[in-house]
Design a protein around this motif. Sequence first.
Motif, short mmCIF file in Angstrom:
data_model
loop_
_atom_site.label_atom_id
_atom_site.label_comp_id
_atom_site.label_asym_id
_atom_site.label_seq_id
_atom_site.Cartn_x
_atom_site.Cartn_y
_atom_site.Cartn_z
N GLU A 11 0.81 -1.21 0.00
CA GLU A 11 0.00 0.00 0.00
C GLU A 11 0.84 1.26 0.00
O GLU A 11 0.34 2.35 -0.31
CB GLU A 11 -0.92 0.00 1.21
N TYR A 12 2.12 1.16 0.34
CA TYR A 12 2.98 2.33 0.41
C TYR A 12 3.91 2.48 -0.78
O TYR A 12 4.57 3.51 -0.93
CB TYR A 12 3.85 2.27 1.69
N LYS B 173 -7.58 7.69 8.93
CA LYS B 173 -6.48 6.89 9.49
C LYS B 173 -6.59 5.44 9.02
O LYS B 173 -7.66 5.04 8.54
CB LYS B 173 -6.49 6.98 11.02
N PRO B 174 -5.54 4.65 9.12
CA PRO B 174 -4.23 4.96 9.70
C PRO B 174 -3.38 5.85 8.80
O PRO B 174 -3.62 5.96 7.60
CB PRO B 174 -3.59 3.58 9.87
N TYR B 175 -2.37 6.46 9.42
CA TYR B 175 -1.49 7.39 8.73
C TYR B 175 -0.11 6.77 8.54
O TYR B 175 0.26 5.80 9.20
CB TYR B 175 -1.35 8.68 9.54
N ALA B 176 0.65 7.35 7.61
CA ALA B 176 2.02 6.88 7.36
C ALA B 176 2.93 8.07 7.13
O ALA B 176 2.56 9.02 6.44
CB ALA B 176 2.06 5.95 6.15
N VAL C 176 4.18 4.28 10.97
CA VAL C 176 2.74 4.02 10.93
C VAL C 176 2.09 4.59 12.18
O VAL C 176 2.63 4.45 13.29
CB VAL C 176 2.43 2.51 10.81
N GLU D 117 -1.76 4.63 13.96
CA GLU D 117 -3.14 4.13 13.93
C GLU D 117 -4.10 5.00 14.73
O GLU D 117 -5.31 4.80 14.66
CB GLU D 117 -3.17 2.69 14.46
N ASP E 81 -2.45 10.16 4.67
CA ASP E 81 -3.57 9.42 5.25
C ASP E 81 -3.76 8.12 4.47
O ASP E 81 -3.02 7.83 3.52
CB ASP E 81 -4.84 10.27 5.30
N SER E 82 -4.76 7.33 4.84
CA SER E 82 -4.92 6.01 4.22
C SER E 82 -5.42 6.11 2.78
O SER E 82 -5.42 5.11 2.06
CB SER E 82 -5.87 5.15 5.05
N ASN E 83 -5.87 7.30 2.36
CA ASN E 83 -6.24 7.51 0.95
C ASN E 83 -5.06 7.94 0.10
O ASN E 83 -5.23 8.24 -1.09
CB ASN E 83 -7.35 8.55 0.85
N GLY E 84 -3.88 7.99 0.70
CA GLY E 84 -2.69 8.39 -0.05
C GLY E 84 -2.58 9.88 -0.24
O GLY E 84 -1.84 10.33 -1.13
#
Length: 710
Positions: free
Chosen positions: A167-168, A292-295, A309, A311, A355-358
């Motif tokens: 995902e990253y 979230k989750p964030y990266a 990461v 959460e 964020d989790s949507n990039g």
Amino acid sequence: MPFFDPEEELRVDSLEQPEFRSFRFAYKFVDQFHRGNSGVNFMLDDGTKVWRLGIRSQGAYSINVLFSEYELPEGAQLFLYNTDQSYILGSFNHLNNSEAGLLPVAPVPGDELIIEYQEPANASFAGRITVGEVNHAYRDLRGVEPGDHYPAFECMSPLCYHSDMDEYRELGRSVVLLIIDGTRLCTGVMVNNTSNDGTPYLLTASHCLNNDFQITNPDYARIAESIVCFFNYNSPLCHTILRGTEEMTMASASCVAVNENIDMALLELPESPPAYYFPYYAGWNRENAGVKPYAGMHHPRASVKRVNVLENDISLETLNLQIDGVNFYTQGHWRVRRWTSGSTYGGSSGSPLFDSNGHVLGLLTAGQSTCSYPVNDYYYALSKAWSTSSVTTQQLAAWLDPQRTGKTTMSGLDPYADQACYRLSNIHSLYKNKKADEQENIEATTLSSSASGYLFGVNSLGTTAYLEEYRNVGSVRLYGTYIVTPALNSNADLSDLNVEVIVYEGTDKPEKLVYSKQFSPAFTHWESGSSDFGKSLKSLDRDQESFIWFDEPVDITGNLYVGYRIIDSAGDSFMAFNLAPGETNHNTAWIHYMNEWIQTTVHPVRSFHTSLFVDPVVSYNSPSTNLEFPENNENKVFVRVGKDRQSIHILLPEETKKAEVTLYAVNGQQSDKAYFAGTEGVISLNVKRVGIYIVQIKFNNKFYHQKLIF
């Protein structure tokens, strides 16, 4: 260069705001060295004018320079190298000329640097070249790479090729390592704009450019022009952290907007990165905290890319740092209270929080986190950097939304989606489903007691040429290749290293050589006392990855074989890493033995299944399949098995730009994966045995599944 006290510089650094996450590593000398006042000038028999300047700064870990004047005529070349020619930069030429007339270059290891300029007799004008800055590294920039168990990094997972990172991976292509003004390390991120036009905008933190707010009235335009960006500086493995490729760089940028009251800096690269750099322009969210989750992705202390990461929730807060002349906006920074995994470090400044949507939500200004206490990192919020200031050169709105659409979120952009490049890798294919804590098992295999040397290097059998096989790749265009190599023998004479990258094509084995190129660009320098030029090659002094780009792309159809031929090696030390015995039951490595190509499985001394760590970079051509959608095909997807029973023909909707094709056996085990660009194509797949398979096609954020019989 004059003496200075490195210990005093380290003491001064310790007095800086400890929360800032940039990383100063060099002391700057400002001077004006050019052909008229320094160095030596001489002329060759053919009329070539040569200027050589030696720079010594005692005790430096590395030296980098900024050419404050740079304009070369066609045919002229500029090189930088250390005294034993074990590390070379160049050649730079007229294509590096810019409107600013500046050229920043990456550091050269060691405390002595030689600059050599060669100008042909028929040059259209005398080149103008001046060294305006010399930067002495008083910290070891690469001292913790690769593989050192540096305590500050032990909690930071590298961005690499196992399934946990899927995902990253696309987002990671937008994150770059920055060397700014030759003295400071930071991170930046390429970002998209609402025109979706591929403008190469680079977002980072303003304190990376103004020395943590210590420079009064900084010349941001000049500092931006000094930046060197490193793309894809990633570890090629996950558990075994290796030094990433350093060949994918871009020098200089223009300053678009800076706002110190939010710590924002928006830059623009002089041109779009090439397709084989795998650039990606991240999307953004200026409205809220996203999902979230964030990266967080960053390059701590110029290390390979790391991923944090989070959460838990983030909150907008006011950054309480006392900086003369700077008033940080109220509730202008996203606060990370405590990372779920990872932390930040010097060099992480300017790195994005996704964020989790990039979507990019903010970029790192300051923090206190460590691996043992991963708390309180602050990212300036895009919502506050957007238009809080009405001055266009102090806001993001005018640049990231040039058409004034009012959008609060924007998706990311792959600027080469129609001609995307892919890194093929038999090593990564084997390990892609490993967890981050599982060890990869690669080695430099030696021969048995009946023969000496290395299986894929110099040995007593006299084999010197080796290839890695990629079968049924379809119709591809090859741009270059990665090669992951062990460190050269410490006693090796690097000037003796002469290796060619080779590309073959064939049906069932390598048959025809279609391309070759020196593994490292050969550097030409003047040999004192011999009245002639000699050649030197790049240093390979540690386990690392190198990328060799080809002068012209190579078109291949069917089977692709990529590898190297050792002409002269430094001792017995050059080779690519390979999978250890017992690690795979599928062989893709070939050896040229007794005037023919043989697979490693039939090697006369050391036979086993293995793969070489040689990874070509290709784009897929899309030959016409001559397919038409059957009536009442609501899915707008059509797939059929090719006559060779090793390929499938695919037709997808017109709006499709690229697709990912995965083949599964009926027991759920993945058999192969491939990619193609466009709406139709022929995909060659590794079908191990006849039977029923499931094909999964991912396109336009949709999934399609179909049962096939091979």
